[in-house]
Design an enzyme around this catalytic site. Sequence first.
Site, mmCIF file in Angstrom:
data_model
loop_
_atom_site.group_PDB
_atom_site.id
_atom_site.type_symbol
_atom_site.label_atom_id
_atom_site.label_comp_id
_atom_site.label_asym_id
_atom_site.label_seq_id
_atom_site.Cartn_x
_atom_site.Cartn_y
_atom_site.Cartn_z
ATOM 1 N N GLU A 1 52.161 35.450 39.153
ATOM 2 C CA GLU A 1 51.374 34.158 39.327
ATOM 3 C C GLU A 1 51.987 32.846 39.217
ATOM 4 O O GLU A 1 51.160 32.134 39.755
ATOM 5 C CB GLU A 1 50.291 34.235 37.615
ATOM 6 C CG GLU A 1 49.398 35.266 37.577
ATOM 7 C CD GLU A 1 50.041 36.564 37.096
ATOM 8 O OE1 GLU A 1 49.140 37.668 36.757
ATOM 9 O OE2 GLU A 1 51.372 36.701 36.652
ATOM 10 N N PHE B 1 41.981 41.564 23.705
ATOM 11 C CA PHE B 1 42.968 41.903 24.760
ATOM 12 C C PHE B 1 42.997 41.029 25.784
ATOM 13 O O PHE B 1 42.169 40.617 26.487
ATOM 14 C CB PHE B 1 42.853 43.193 25.398
ATOM 15 C CG PHE B 1 43.576 43.760 26.153
ATOM 16 C CD1 PHE B 1 44.952 44.075 25.804
ATOM 17 C CD2 PHE B 1 43.376 43.896 27.695
ATOM 18 C CE1 PHE B 1 45.801 44.407 27.026
ATOM 19 C CE2 PHE B 1 44.297 44.241 28.571
ATOM 20 C CZ PHE B 1 45.537 44.563 28.268
ATOM 21 N N GLN B 2 44.316 40.463 26.100
ATOM 22 C CA GLN B 2 44.627 39.444 27.324
ATOM 23 C C GLN B 2 43.643 38.269 26.938
ATOM 24 O O GLN B 2 43.421 37.540 28.229
ATOM 25 C CB GLN B 2 44.387 40.198 28.615
ATOM 26 C CG GLN B 2 45.557 41.253 28.885
ATOM 27 C CD GLN B 2 45.565 41.348 30.383
ATOM 28 O OE1 GLN B 2 44.702 41.322 30.874
ATOM 29 N NE2 GLN B 2 46.845 42.028 30.763
ATOM 30 N N LYS C 1 34.675 36.569 31.859
ATOM 31 C CA LYS C 1 34.125 37.613 32.782
ATOM 32 C C LYS C 1 32.505 37.984 32.567
ATOM 33 O O LYS C 1 32.014 38.144 33.654
ATOM 34 C CB LYS C 1 34.839 39.083 32.275
ATOM 35 C CG LYS C 1 34.291 40.119 33.011
ATOM 36 C CD LYS C 1 35.478 41.287 32.807
ATOM 37 C CE LYS C 1 35.458 42.545 33.751
ATOM 38 N NZ LYS C 1 36.060 43.552 33.199
ATOM 39 N N MET D 1 74.535 21.909 40.007
ATOM 40 C CA MET D 1 74.438 20.835 39.247
ATOM 41 C C MET D 1 74.833 20.900 37.862
ATOM 42 O O MET D 1 75.307 19.874 37.162
ATOM 43 C CB MET D 1 72.815 20.390 39.406
ATOM 44 C CG MET D 1 72.712 18.937 39.088
ATOM 45 S SD MET D 1 73.373 17.774 40.033
ATOM 46 C CE MET D 1 72.160 17.723 41.485
#
Length: 600
Positions: A57, A119-120, A169, A487
Amino acid sequence: MSGADIILRVLAEQGVDTLFGYSGGAILPTYDAVFRFNEACASHPERQIRFIVPANEQAAGFMAAGYARASGKVGVFMVTSGPGATNAVTPIADCNGDSIPVVLICGQVPRAAIGSDAFQEAPVFNIMSACAKQVFLVTDATKLEQTLRSAFEIARTGRPGPVVVDVPKDIQNWMGVYQGKGTLQFRGYSDRLRMVAKGSDLGEDKRARFFDLLRQSERPLLYVGGGVIAAGAAAELRAFSERYRIPVVTTLMGLGAIPAKHELSLGMLGMHGAACANYAVEDCDFLIAVGSRFDDRVAGGRPDAFAAGARYVAHIDIDEAEINKVKRTHWSHVGDAKHALRSLMEHGAGVQSPAGWLERVVELKQRHGMNYDRRSPLIQPQFVVEKLSEITQGRAIISTGVGQHQMWTAQFFEFVEPRSFLTSGSMGTMGFGLPAAIGAQLARPDALVIDIDGDGSIRMNAGELETASTYGVPVKVLLLNNRGDGMIRQWQRLFYEGRTFVSDKSLHQKDFVMAARADGFRFACRVEAISELEDKLKSFVKFEGPAFLEVMIDENADVFPMVGPGQSYSEMITGPFIPSRRTPEAGHQDAVRLNAADMF
């Protein structure tokens, strides 16, 4: 129709042609709506919405950002709840720092489950509120359509930025009526936009005051940032600079606002800016900031020492909060850079910089221009970038990761046009370059898009090599490999007595060329000898599909000039190949004496 179908209708209405995202349970209703939308448009493929699935993502967000940066349109990505949303935090923060317009649509657990540690489930509103321009949690299904339309409006107006829409949802599955119009009302935000629009044409008194300051100055200098590019004001900037004969220095985000070879361009200023640009800032007596914010990479930790010789400072910015935030101004205007510059040009005529100042600028460019070790038998990274710029004539969209390769690109690639340099400026996010290049290529399919990356940065999102080959995105990946986090090593050599802890990657076994071939790149090769470089670069650029070229560069090459922590531009370390205004011995001693600091 369902809430998911309403989301697709609004996306189509807003002109979205490409979506980036990764699937998951809480966003599946909307993903299915994408499929059904495209199926319904089968007889009109030009109306379909292309969907790109990355490896994770975070990369979806950087692809949306690359799309937005290259095109000027709003980039859109969609992720699921929980880890999908939290993986999107970094690109949202990145877009917020660089004022990039994107919209993120997150799936969320059903409203009834919010707060139950389902969940999630993740508190997206709380997490994202700290790093986005605006966040919405849709709890009233009847306002879904207006919320989405508002998200696009907020992302693209005023100072652009990322907007997050968290959609439970059950709202995606809800059935309701599509209205085809309407937005949410935000009185404060709308009032500010109206005030900015109303004040876009400067009043006669205000214009007269600006030109009074300009007449009093002998060494005016334009300090230009990404706001000029965001406003589409590159043409106005060039016209303004040429009419009044005012030299220009740009920030990292402002590169491309004026062609690098323009006679009035001094290049990039700042921590790793060109010495001639930084010395011009030291010498100027009237600093005119346009779409720039005096950030710490430019002003360092000592804003009072930045442009200390300037009798006057003017500042034009779309965001009122930036005015007087770091540097006190004598004249300021809150508004769009394009309209502000146009309005000023309608008033002022016959005011030009003294010839002596322009002669000094020419001398600065000649004496303190960019340079490097041109005699080394090892491949110098500056030479690679310089040669690529020559081959492409500066007409390519270049993205980068973050680190030394980013600075060498900014210093040595001669950008011709705006929206041609895509980099993570404010956040400095490693792993940005490759996914951003993919997003840019999809936004501008006819352009040559090249990701100039480092071996440390590309590891962060190396999985996107497969994304490029899967979708046939003809990006070019030029890897400057110095076997380490260059760097970090440079700072460790300067400030930590050479202890290269964690930055030395010489023991790592990854074969990047084999990895690119495994991910479907038909052009993937390595250059280890300087004699091979030019021919390989030309073949790399001309290849029609995705191409990968790894160049093994001098592992000890450093980025100079460098303004160290707590230093002013007058104390800048120019390195061994760029003449300093101080003696080389003094510069070396200062480099050794500097202590480690919190400012990187």
